[in-house]
Scaffold this motif. Structure first.
Motif, PDB file in Angstrom:
ATOM      1  N   GLN A 323       0.821  -1.205   0.000  1.00 20.85           N
ATOM      2  CA  GLN A 323       0.000   0.000   0.000  1.00 20.85           C
ATOM      3  C   GLN A 323       0.855   1.254   0.000  1.00 20.85           C
ATOM      4  OE1 GLN A 323      -2.649   0.178   3.295  1.00 20.85           O
ATOM      5  NE2 GLN A 323      -3.808   1.947   2.498  1.00 20.85           N
ATOM      6  N   GLU A 324       1.976   1.164   0.676  1.00 17.84           N
ATOM      7  CA  GLU A 324       2.851   2.324   0.715  1.00 17.84           C
ATOM      8  C   GLU A 324       3.611   2.495  -0.594  1.00 17.84           C
ATOM      9  OE1 GLU A 324       5.323   1.731   4.064  1.00 17.84           O
ATOM     10  OE2 GLU A 324       3.749   2.149   5.555  1.00 17.84           O
ATOM     11  N   ASP A 325       4.005   1.378  -1.291  1.00 22.02           N
ATOM     12  CA  ASP A 325       4.831   1.465  -2.497  1.00 22.02           C
ATOM     13  C   ASP A 325       4.008   1.772  -3.746  1.00 22.02           C
ATOM     14  OD1 ASP A 325       6.990   0.950  -0.925  1.00 22.02           O
ATOM     15  OD2 ASP A 325       7.001  -1.216  -1.321  1.00 22.02           O
ATOM     16  N   ILE A 326       2.798   1.238  -3.986  1.00 23.12           N
ATOM     17  CA  ILE A 326       2.013   1.360  -5.221  1.00 23.12           C
ATOM     18  C   ILE A 326       0.990   2.481  -5.041  1.00 23.12           C
ATOM     19  CG2 ILE A 326       0.450   0.155  -6.783  1.00 23.12           C
ATOM     20  CD1 ILE A 326       1.803  -2.431  -5.881  1.00 23.12           C
ATOM     21  N   ASP A 327       0.809   3.229  -6.206  1.00 21.02           N
ATOM     22  CA  ASP A 327      -0.177   4.305  -6.183  1.00 21.02           C
ATOM     23  C   ASP A 327      -1.571   3.737  -6.273  1.00 21.02           C
ATOM     24  OD1 ASP A 327       1.854   6.128  -6.070  1.00 21.02           O
ATOM     25  OD2 ASP A 327       1.961   6.341  -8.267  1.00 21.02           O
ATOM     26  N   THR A 328      -2.443   4.186  -5.499  1.00 16.99           N
ATOM     27  CA  THR A 328      -3.816   3.708  -5.493  1.00 16.99           C
ATOM     28  C   THR A 328      -4.612   4.446  -6.567  1.00 16.99           C
ATOM     29  OG1 THR A 328      -3.649   3.347  -3.126  1.00 16.99           O
ATOM     30  CG2 THR A 328      -5.869   3.403  -4.056  1.00 16.99           C
ATOM     31  N   PRO A 329      -5.377   3.686  -7.478  1.00 18.53           N
ATOM     32  CA  PRO A 329      -6.161   4.384  -8.532  1.00 18.53           C
ATOM     33  C   PRO A 329      -7.300   5.185  -7.915  1.00 18.53           C
ATOM     34  CG  PRO A 329      -6.670   2.052  -8.492  1.00 18.53           C
ATOM     35  CD  PRO A 329      -5.533   2.239  -7.554  1.00 18.53           C
ATOM     36  N   THR A 330      -7.774   6.169  -8.782  1.00 15.09           N
ATOM     37  CA  THR A 330      -8.865   7.013  -8.318  1.00 15.09           C
ATOM     38  C   THR A 330     -10.192   6.318  -8.541  1.00 15.09           C
ATOM     39  OG1 THR A 330      -9.019   8.082 -10.461  1.00 15.09           O
ATOM     40  CG2 THR A 330      -7.536   9.096  -8.821  1.00 15.09           C
ATOM     41  N   ILE A 331     -11.244   6.921  -8.065  1.00 14.17           N
ATOM     42  CA  ILE A 331     -12.572   6.326  -8.163  1.00 14.17           C
ATOM     43  C   ILE A 331     -13.074   6.375  -9.598  1.00 14.17           C
ATOM     44  CG2 ILE A 331     -14.965   6.548  -7.390  1.00 14.17           C
ATOM     45  CD1 ILE A 331     -13.869   7.642  -4.751  1.00 14.17           C
ATOM     46  N   MET A 332     -12.808   7.431 -10.334  1.00 16.03           N
ATOM     47  CA  MET A 332     -13.264   7.559 -11.709  1.00 16.03           C
ATOM     48  C   MET A 332     -12.592   6.532 -12.601  1.00 16.03           C
ATOM     49  SD  MET A 332     -15.561   9.802 -11.643  1.00 16.03           S
ATOM     50  CE  MET A 332     -15.795   9.963 -13.414  1.00 16.03           C
ATOM     51  N   ASP A 333     -11.286   6.306 -12.352  1.00 16.11           N
ATOM     52  CA  ASP A 333     -10.595   5.271 -13.130  1.00 16.11           C
ATOM     53  C   ASP A 333     -11.231   3.908 -12.872  1.00 16.11           C
ATOM     54  OD1 ASP A 333      -8.900   7.188 -14.141  1.00 16.11           O
ATOM     55  OD2 ASP A 333      -7.361   6.843 -12.580  1.00 16.11           O
ATOM     56  N   TYR A 334     -11.574   3.661 -11.633  1.00 18.28           N
ATOM     57  CA  TYR A 334     -12.202   2.377 -11.288  1.00 18.28           C
ATOM     58  C   TYR A 334     -13.549   2.230 -11.972  1.00 18.28           C
ATOM     59  CZ  TYR A 334     -14.432  -1.262  -8.502  1.00 18.28           C
ATOM     60  OH  TYR A 334     -15.103  -2.396  -8.115  1.00 18.28           O
ATOM     61  N   ILE A 335     -14.341   3.343 -12.058  1.00 13.05           N
ATOM     62  CA  ILE A 335     -15.665   3.285 -12.694  1.00 13.05           C
ATOM     63  C   ILE A 335     -15.513   3.035 -14.189  1.00 13.05           C
ATOM     64  CG2 ILE A 335     -17.719   4.641 -13.253  1.00 13.05           C
ATOM     65  CD1 ILE A 335     -17.372   6.013 -10.518  1.00 13.05           C
ATOM     66  N   LYS A 336     -14.538   3.713 -14.814  1.00 10.96           N
ATOM     67  CA  LYS A 336     -14.306   3.522 -16.241  1.00 10.96           C
ATOM     68  C   LYS A 336     -13.903   2.091 -16.536  1.00 10.96           C
ATOM     69  CE  LYS A 336     -13.011   8.312 -17.292  1.00 10.96           C
ATOM     70  NZ  LYS A 336     -11.918   9.220 -17.750  1.00 10.96           N
ATOM     71  N   LEU A 337     -12.982   1.575 -15.731  1.00 14.12           N
ATOM     72  CA  LEU A 337     -12.551   0.193 -15.944  1.00 14.12           C
ATOM     73  C   LEU A 337     -13.714  -0.777 -15.756  1.00 14.12           C
ATOM     74  CD1 LEU A 337      -9.087   0.217 -14.126  1.00 14.12           C
ATOM     75  CD2 LEU A 337      -9.497   0.054 -16.583  1.00 14.12           C
ATOM     76  N   LYS A 338     -14.552  -0.480 -14.797  1.00 16.01           N
ATOM     77  CA  LYS A 338     -15.702  -1.348 -14.555  1.00 16.01           C
ATOM     78  C   LYS A 338     -16.660  -1.306 -15.739  1.00 16.01           C
ATOM     79  CE  LYS A 338     -17.856  -3.984 -11.566  1.00 16.01           C
ATOM     80  NZ  LYS A 338     -17.292  -5.253 -11.145  1.00 16.01           N
ATOM     81  N   HIS A 339     -16.866  -0.122 -16.352  1.00 14.78           N
ATOM     82  CA  HIS A 339     -17.745   0.011 -17.507  1.00 14.78           C
ATOM     83  C   HIS A 339     -17.177  -0.719 -18.709  1.00 14.78           C
ATOM     84  CE1 HIS A 339     -20.693   1.779 -20.171  1.00 14.78           C
ATOM     85  NE2 HIS A 339     -19.696   2.247 -20.977  1.00 14.78           N
TER      86      HIS A 339
END
Length: 414
Positions: A323-339
Motif C-alpha cells: 500500500q505504501e509502495d504502489i499508487d492507489t487508482p482514483t474512483i473515476m478510473d475504477y468506474i471507467k474500468l468497470k464500464h
C-alpha cells in the motif's frame, strides 16, 4: 444264728427277762458270725494263694501261737465261771468245765490277709478287663475283616455280573463265552496270589520287627536299663512339668490366635481400603491421561494459532508495504474500468450467440447436402438425365447462404 436272730430272741424274751446268760449268748452269736466271715475270707485266700509261699510264714507263726495259747490259758484260770471273750480271745465253759482254747490271727495278719485278698481281686478284675479289651479288639478286628470280605464279595459279584453274565454273553446264541469266563477266573486267581504275596511279605516284616524289639528288650533287661518305680515317679514328675509347659504354650497360642484374628480383620479392612484407593488411583490416572491429551491438543491449537498469527502479521506487513509502495487508482478510473469490463462481457455474450447460430446453420446445411446427394443417386439409378450436381448444389447452397445471411443480418439487427 445271725445277729438278727439274736435280736429277735431278745425281743421274744422281753427286756425284763434279759439276764447275763442271754447277753452272753448274743455275744457268742456275734463272735461266731465274725469268725465265720474270717474263715470264709481265709478259705478264699488259701484257695487262691500259692501254698509254697506260706511255708516260711507257718514256722514264724507257730511260736507266736504257742505264746498266745499260754497267755489265754492263764487268763482263763483267773476269770469267773462266765466270761465274755473278745474277738480272737479264749472262751471258757461255765461251772469250771474244760477250757476250749484256740489261737486266732492277729490284727496285722488279718490286715495283711485282707490286703492280699483285695490285691488279688483287683488283679483278677484287671486281668478280666484286659481279657475283655482283648476280646473286644479281636471281635472288632473280625468285624472289620468281615466288612472287608463283604465289600470284596459285593465287588466280585458286580464285576462277575458285568463282565461274564452281561459282557460275556454271545448276542447271537445267548450263551456265555467260555474263553471270557476262563480269562476272568484266571485274572481273579492272579489277584488273589498277589494279595497273598503282599500279606506274606507284610507278615514276615512284622515278625522280624517283633523279634528285633524282643532282642532290644532283653538287652535292656540284661544291661539293667529297665525302668524302676523311682524312674516312673521321675517320669511322672517330668510329664507333669511338660504338661504345665504345654498348657502355658497353649494359652500363649490362644492369645496369639486371638491377636492374629484381630490382625487379620485389620488387614482385611486395610486391603478393602487399599482396593478402593487403587480403583480411585486408576480413575485419577485416566483423568490425568485425558487432561494430558487435552493439554497436548490445546498446545497444538495454540501453536497453530501462533502460526496463523505470524502469517497474518506477515501478510499485514506485506500489504502495508504494498500500500505504501504502489499508487492507489482514483474512483473515476475504477468506474471507467468497470464500464469497459461490462461492455466487453456483453460483446463476449453476443459473439457466443453468433457462434451458436453459425454452428446450427452449418449442421443444417450438412444435413441438406446429404439429402441432395442421396436424391441424385436415386435419379441416376432410374435412367434419367442427370443434371449438373454442382449447379444444383451450388444453388441450394446459395439459397441457404442467402437465407442464412438474412437470418444473420436479422440477428445482428436485433
Amino acid at each position: 444264728m445271725s445277729e438278727a436272730g439274736s435280736q429277735m430272741l431278745a425281743q421274744d424274751l422281753g427286756d425284763d427277762q434279759l439276764d447275763p446268760h442271754v447277753e452272753y449268748l448274743q455275744q457268742l452269736l456275734r463272735d461266731n458270725e465274725f469268725l465265720q466271715r474270717e474263715n470264709l475270707l481265709f478259705e478264699a485266700f488259701l484257695a487262691k494263694v500259692d501254698m509254697s509261699k506260706l511255708g516260711s510264714l507257718a514256722d514264724d507263726d507257730a511260736s507266736k501261737k504257742k505264746k498266745g495259747a499260754k497267755k489265754a490259758a492263764a487268763a482263763g484260770r483267773t476269770e469267773g465261771p462266765i466270761a465274755n471273750t473278745s474277738r480272737g480271745g479264749m472262751v471258757t465253759a461255765r461251772d469250771g468245765g474244760a477250757a476250749a482254747q484256740f489261737a486266732a490271727l492277729t490284727d496285722e495278719e488279718k490286715n495283711d490277709l485282707v490286703s492280699q485278698e483285695v490285691e488279688m481281686v483287683q488283679a483278677e478284675i484287671e486281668a478280666i478287663r484286659k481279657a475283655g479289651d482283648k476280646d473286644i479288639d479281636d471281635i472288632r478286628t473280625l468285624m472289620e475283616e468281615v466288612d472287608m470280605r463283604i465289600a470284596e464279595t459285593k465287588k466280585d459279584t458286580y464285576e462277575f455280573k458285568r463282565d461274564i453274565i452281561i459282557g460275556a454273553e454271545n448276542p447271537r446264541t445267548g450263551k456265555i463265552v467260555a474263553e471270557k469266563m476262563i480269562r476272568f477266573i484266571e485274572d481273579k486267581l492272579r489277584q488273589k496270589d498277589a494279595t497273598a504275596d503282599k500279606l506274606r511279605l507284610k507278615n514276615t516284616t512284622t515278625k522280624a520287627l517283633i523279634t528285633k524289639l524282643e532282642h532290644q528288650l532283653a538287652h535292656k533287661e540284661e544291661m539293667g536299663e529297665v525302668l524302676h518305680l523311682v524312674d516312673f515317679d521321675q517320669l511322672k514328675i517330668e510329664n507333669q512339668q511338660y504338661m504345665e509347659r504345654i498348657e502355658e504354650r497353649n494359652n500363649e497360642l490362644l492369645k496369639l490366635k486371638l491377636s492374629t484374628s484381630r490382625t487379620v480383620q485389620v488387614l482385611n479392612n486395610l486391603k478393602s481400603s487399599l482396593s478402593d484407593m487403587v480403583a480411585a488411583g486408576h480413575g485419577l490416572r485416566k483423568q490425568i491421561a485425558e487432561r494430558k491429551q487435552d493439554l497436548a491438543r490445546f498446545d497444538a491449537d495454540f501453536g497453530n494459532v501462533l502460526d496463523e498469527k505470524g502469517r497474518g502479521e506477515r501478510t499485514l506487513r506485506r500489504l502495508k508495504l504494498e500500500q505504501e509502495d504502489i499508487d492507489t487508482p482514483t474512483i473515476m478510473d475504477y468506474i471507467k474500468l468497470k464500464h469497459e469490463v461490462s461492455e466487453l462481457e456483453k460483446q463476449l455474450v453476443d459473439w457466443r450467440r453468433k457462434l451458436d447460430i453459425l454452428t446450427m446453420e452449418k449442421t443444417r446445411k450438412r444435413t441438406l447436402l446429404k439429402s441432395v446427394a442421396s436424391t441424385t443417386t436415386q435419379v441416376g439409378g432410374a435412367g434419367l438425365q442427370p443434371y449438373s450436381s454442382g449447379g444444383g448444389v451450388a444453388a441450394a447452397l446459395a439459397g441457404g447462404e442467402g437465407g442464412g445471411g438474412g437470418s444473420s443480418r436479422g440477428n445482428s439487427a436485433r
